[in-house]
Design a protein around this motif. Structure first.
Motif, PDB file in Angstrom:
ATOM      1  N   ARG A   1      45.008  38.195  37.156  1.00 17.03           N
ATOM      2  CA  ARG A   1      44.901  36.766  36.820  1.00 17.03           C
ATOM      3  C   ARG A   1      45.549  35.933  37.917  1.00 17.03           C
ATOM      4  O   ARG A   1      44.991  34.932  38.377  1.00 17.03           O
ATOM      5  N   GLU A   2      46.752  36.355  38.338  1.00 15.27           N
ATOM      6  CA  GLU A   2      47.461  35.582  39.367  1.00 15.27           C
ATOM      7  C   GLU A   2      46.698  35.548  40.685  1.00 15.27           C
ATOM      8  O   GLU A   2      46.756  34.571  41.415  1.00 15.27           O
ATOM      9  N   LEU A   3      45.961  36.631  40.973  1.00 21.62           N
ATOM     10  CA  LEU A   3      45.187  36.688  42.223  1.00 21.62           C
ATOM     11  C   LEU A   3      43.781  36.095  42.048  1.00 21.62           C
ATOM     12  O   LEU A   3      43.006  36.051  42.998  1.00 21.62           O
ATOM     13  N   GLY A   4      43.453  35.678  40.825  1.00 17.94           N
ATOM     14  CA  GLY A   4      42.139  35.082  40.555  1.00 17.94           C
ATOM     15  C   GLY A   4      40.999  36.093  40.584  1.00 17.94           C
ATOM     16  O   GLY A   4      39.864  35.745  40.911  1.00 17.94           O
ATOM     17  N   LEU A   5      41.298  37.351  40.226  1.00 23.81           N
ATOM     18  CA  LEU A   5      40.270  38.403  40.306  1.00 23.81           C
ATOM     19  C   LEU A   5      39.510  38.565  38.994  1.00 23.81           C
ATOM     20  O   LEU A   5      40.057  38.359  37.916  1.00 23.81           O
ATOM     21  N   ASP A   6      38.262  38.987  39.121  1.00 24.67           N
ATOM     22  CA  ASP A   6      37.488  39.393  37.946  1.00 24.67           C
ATOM     23  C   ASP A   6      37.963  40.764  37.493  1.00 24.67           C
ATOM     24  O   ASP A   6      38.384  41.597  38.303  1.00 24.67           O
ATOM     25  N   VAL A   7      37.873  40.980  36.168  1.00 26.88           N
ATOM     26  CA  VAL A   7      38.260  42.262  35.583  1.00 26.88           C
ATOM     27  C   VAL A   7      37.100  42.762  34.729  1.00 26.88           C
ATOM     28  O   VAL A   7      36.591  42.024  33.882  1.00 26.88           O
ATOM     29  N   VAL A   8      36.686  43.992  34.961  1.00 24.99           N
ATOM     30  CA  VAL A   8      35.693  44.628  34.082  1.00 24.99           C
ATOM     31  C   VAL A   8      36.480  45.512  33.134  1.00 24.99           C
ATOM     32  O   VAL A   8      37.237  46.386  33.556  1.00 24.99           O
TER      33      VAL A   8
ATOM     34  N   ARG B   1      39.734  36.402  33.778  1.00 20.05           N
ATOM     35  CA  ARG B   1      38.273  36.472  33.941  1.00 20.05           C
ATOM     36  C   ARG B   1      37.825  37.882  33.607  1.00 20.05           C
ATOM     37  O   ARG B   1      37.644  38.709  34.483  1.00 20.05           O
ATOM     38  N   TRP B   2      37.691  38.134  32.310  1.00 18.50           N
ATOM     39  CA  TRP B   2      37.356  39.484  31.831  1.00 18.50           C
ATOM     40  C   TRP B   2      35.864  39.584  31.521  1.00 18.50           C
ATOM     41  O   TRP B   2      35.284  38.687  30.933  1.00 18.50           O
ATOM     42  N   HIS B   3      35.289  40.731  31.859  1.00 14.69           N
ATOM     43  CA  HIS B   3      33.891  41.026  31.564  1.00 14.69           C
ATOM     44  C   HIS B   3      33.883  42.302  30.736  1.00 14.69           C
ATOM     45  O   HIS B   3      34.205  43.373  31.255  1.00 14.69           O
TER      46      HIS B   3
ATOM     47  N   SER C   1      54.421  44.943  41.608  1.00 19.69           N
ATOM     48  CA  SER C   1      53.898  46.045  42.430  1.00 19.69           C
ATOM     49  C   SER C   1      52.370  46.069  42.380  1.00 19.69           C
ATOM     50  O   SER C   1      51.705  46.366  43.374  1.00 19.69           O
ATOM     51  N   GLU C   2      51.797  45.722  41.220  1.00 18.83           N
ATOM     52  CA  GLU C   2      50.336  45.701  41.101  1.00 18.83           C
ATOM     53  C   GLU C   2      49.739  44.596  41.966  1.00 18.83           C
ATOM     54  O   GLU C   2      48.730  44.802  42.647  1.00 18.83           O
ATOM     55  N   ARG C   3      50.401  43.414  41.953  1.00 26.13           N
ATOM     56  CA  ARG C   3      49.902  42.289  42.756  1.00 26.13           C
ATOM     57  C   ARG C   3      49.966  42.651  44.242  1.00 26.13           C
ATOM     58  O   ARG C   3      49.033  42.409  45.005  1.00 26.13           O
ATOM     59  N   ALA C   4      51.097  43.270  44.645  1.00 24.57           N
ATOM     60  CA  ALA C   4      51.271  43.635  46.054  1.00 24.57           C
ATOM     61  C   ALA C   4      50.216  44.662  46.472  1.00 24.57           C
ATOM     62  O   ALA C   4      49.622  44.562  47.548  1.00 24.57           O
ATOM     63  N   LEU C   5      49.965  45.644  45.602  1.00 20.35           N
ATOM     64  CA  LEU C   5      48.977  46.682  45.932  1.00 20.35           C
ATOM     65  C   LEU C   5      47.583  46.066  46.085  1.00 20.35           C
ATOM     66  O   LEU C   5      46.876  46.312  47.070  1.00 20.35           O
ATOM     67  N   MET C   6      47.193  45.239  45.110  1.00 21.43           N
ATOM     68  CA  MET C   6      45.835  44.680  45.145  1.00 21.43           C
ATOM     69  C   MET C   6      45.650  43.732  46.332  1.00 21.43           C
ATOM     70  O   MET C   6      44.603  43.722  46.980  1.00 21.43           O
ATOM     71  N   ALA C   7      46.715  42.968  46.637  1.00 17.93           N
ATOM     72  CA  ALA C   7      46.624  42.045  47.778  1.00 17.93           C
ATOM     73  C   ALA C   7      46.555  42.842  49.081  1.00 17.93           C
ATOM     74  O   ALA C   7      45.724  42.572  49.953  1.00 17.93           O
ATOM     75  N   HIS C   8      47.416  43.850  49.206  1.00 19.33           N
ATOM     76  CA  HIS C   8      47.475  44.656  50.433  1.00 19.33           C
ATOM     77  C   HIS C   8      46.138  45.366  50.704  1.00 19.33           C
ATOM     78  O   HIS C   8      45.683  45.442  51.851  1.00 19.33           O
ATOM     79  N   LYS C   9      45.512  45.858  49.632  1.00 20.52           N
ATOM     80  CA  LYS C   9      44.267  46.614  49.797  1.00 20.52           C
ATOM     81  C   LYS C   9      43.034  45.706  49.874  1.00 20.52           C
ATOM     82  O   LYS C   9      41.931  46.173  50.100  1.00 20.52           O
ATOM     83  N   GLY C  10      43.210  44.403  49.605  1.00 15.49           N
ATOM     84  CA  GLY C  10      42.055  43.502  49.622  1.00 15.49           C
ATOM     85  C   GLY C  10      41.106  43.737  48.462  1.00 15.49           C
ATOM     86  O   GLY C  10      39.887  43.621  48.595  1.00 15.49           O
ATOM     87  N   ILE C  11      41.683  44.055  47.294  1.00 16.43           N
ATOM     88  CA  ILE C  11      40.866  44.287  46.089  1.00 16.43           C
ATOM     89  C   ILE C  11      40.290  42.960  45.602  1.00 16.43           C
ATOM     90  O   ILE C  11      40.992  41.938  45.596  1.00 16.43           O
ATOM     91  N   ASP C  12      39.008  42.965  45.191  1.00 15.13           N
ATOM     92  CA  ASP C  12      38.455  41.725  44.634  1.00 15.13           C
ATOM     93  C   ASP C  12      37.934  41.882  43.209  1.00 15.13           C
ATOM     94  O   ASP C  12      37.495  40.904  42.592  1.00 15.13           O
ATOM     95  N   VAL C  13      37.998  43.094  42.647  1.00 17.27           N
ATOM     96  CA  VAL C  13      37.640  43.265  41.228  1.00 17.27           C
ATOM     97  C   VAL C  13      38.381  44.496  40.684  1.00 17.27           C
ATOM     98  O   VAL C  13      38.541  45.498  41.381  1.00 17.27           O
ATOM     99  N   LEU C  14      38.849  44.354  39.448  1.00 18.56           N
ATOM    100  CA  LEU C  14      39.617  45.423  38.794  1.00 18.56           C
ATOM    101  C   LEU C  14      38.777  46.012  37.657  1.00 18.56           C
ATOM    102  O   LEU C  14      38.127  45.266  36.928  1.00 18.56           O
ATOM    103  N   VAL C  15      38.811  47.337  37.500  1.00 18.61           N
ATOM    104  CA  VAL C  15      38.120  47.980  36.373  1.00 18.61           C
ATOM    105  C   VAL C  15      39.153  48.736  35.548  1.00 18.61           C
ATOM    106  O   VAL C  15      39.938  49.525  36.082  1.00 18.61           O
ATOM    107  N   THR C  16      39.159  48.487  34.245  1.00 16.31           N
ATOM    108  CA  THR C  16      40.125  49.135  33.358  1.00 16.31           C
ATOM    109  C   THR C  16      39.486  49.423  32.010  1.00 16.31           C
ATOM    110  O   THR C  16      38.513  48.781  31.621  1.00 16.31           O
TER     111      THR C  16
END
Ligand code: NAP
Length: 243
Positions: free
Chosen positions: A210-217, A109-111, A179-194
Motif C-alpha cells: 500500500r505504501e509503495l502504491g502497488l497492486d496486490v493479487v 489495491r487488491w484484486h 523490511s518488506e518495503r525495502a525488499l520490494m523497492a530494492h528489487k523493483g517489484i510492481d505487483v505482489l501475489v499472496t
C-alpha cells in the motif's frame, strides 16, 4: 488423562499446543513433514500423513484420542476434509481453529482471484516484476508468462522448474513492514501475489505494498465445510476443557 490431537503446521497450532500442555493435557501435534526443520510445538509431535481419512480414524482410535483441533493452514484443504470424515467415523469431537482472513483497508489495491492460475492470468495487466509469496506449492502456474519477471519467496526450494526469469528467495517469516518495503523497492517489484493467509506475521507485505502504491493479487481461501470454528488458541483450549 485427556489426549488431544492438534493438526498443525501453523503458529496458532503451536500456541494452542503450548496452552493445552500448560493445562496438563496430553497434546499430540501432527505435522505434514513438508519442511525439513519445522518449528516444533510443545508436547508430543508426530510427523507425516495418516494415509487419508481411514488412516486418521484408525490413529484416533488406537491412540485413545478425546478431541481433535484442526489448526492447519486455511489453504490446507485435504487434511481439513480428512479430519471431518475421520472424526465422524471415530466419533471424536472436532474443532476448527482458523485465523481470520485479511480485511482490505483504504488505499489498498487488491484484486481477488480464486486460484493461483487466475493470479498468474491477472499479472500481465498489472505489472512486469511480480513478488510471489504463495508458498512452494503450485508455482508451475506462474511459469511461461511472457514479459513478467518473478521474485519467488518460500521457506524451501520449490519443486517446480521456474525458468530464467525467476529469482528464488529462501527465507522464513515473520517479516516487518519496513523490511518488506525495502525488499520490494530494492528489487523493483510492481505487483505482489499472496494467498489470504490472514494473521499478523505476514501482513507487513500488504502494508508495504500500500505504501509503495502497488497492486496486490490475493487468492481467496478455498471453501471448507467447517465444523464449529474459533479464531484464537485460548478459545480452542476452553472448548477442550468443556468437553
Ligand atoms: P493438504 O493439501 O491439506 O494435505 C495434503 C496431505 O498432507 C493430507 O491429505 C495429509 O496426508 C497430509 N497432511 C497435511 N497436513 C497434515 C498434518 N498437519 N499432519 C499430518 N498430515 C498432514 O495440506 P498442504 O496444503 O499440503 O499443507 C501441509 C501442511 O502445511 C499443513 O499441515 C498446513 O497447516 C501447513 N501449511 C500449509 C500452507 C499452505 O499454503 N497450504 C501454508 C503454511 C502451512 P494423509 O492424507 O496421508 O493423511
Amino acid at each position: 488423562m485427556t489426549t488431544v490431537l492438534v493438526l498443525g503446521g501453523t503458529s496458532e497450532a503451536r500456541a494452542c499446543a503450548a496452552e493445552l500442555a500448560s493445562h496438563g493435557i496430553d497434546v499430540v501435534s501432527s505435522l505434514a513433514g513438508r519442511v525439513s526443520e519445522p518449528k516444533l510445538p510443545e508436547g508430543r509431535v508426530r510427523i507425516g500423513g495418516f494415509g487419508g481419512p481411514d488412516g486418521l480414524a484408525r490413529w484416533l482410535t488406537e491412540n485413545g484420542t478425546h478431541a481433535v483441533i484442526d489448526a492447519t493452514h486455511p489453504f490446507a484443504e485435504r487434511i481439513g476434509s480428512s479430519a471431518a470424515a475421520a472424526t465422524r467415523t471415530a466419533e471424536v469431537p472436532l474443532l476448527r481453529l482458523e485465523r481470520p482472513g485479511w480485511q482490505q483497508e483504504p488505499g489498498e489495491r487488491w484484486h481477488w482471484v480464486d486460484s493461483l492460475e487466475q493470479a498468474a492470468a491477472a499479472l500481465p495487466s498489472l505489472g512486469e516484476h511480480a513478488f510471489i509469496t504463495t508458498g512452494r506449492q503450485g508455482l508451475a502456474a506462474f511459469t511461461g508468462l511472457a514479459g513478467i519477471r518473478l521474485l519467488v519467496r518460500c521457506v524451501e526450494h520449490p519443486d517446480a522448474e521456474l525458468g530464467p526469469d525467476a529469482e528464488v528467495l529462501l527465507s522464513r517469516g515473520p517479516y516487518t513492514t519496513e523490511s518488506e518495503r525495502a525488499l520490494m523497492a530494492h528489487k523493483g517489484i510492481d505487483v505482489l501475489v499472496t494467498k489470504d493467509s490472514g494473521g499478523t506475521m505476514t501482513r507487513g507485505k500488504l502494508v508495504a505494498a500500500r505504501e509503495l502504491g502497488l497492486d496486490v493479487v490475493i487468492v481467496r481461501r478455498p471453501a471448507r465445510r467447517a465444523p464449529e470454528t474459533v479464531h484464537d488458541p485460548g478459545a480452542a483450549v476452553r472448548w477442550v476443557l468443556n468437553q
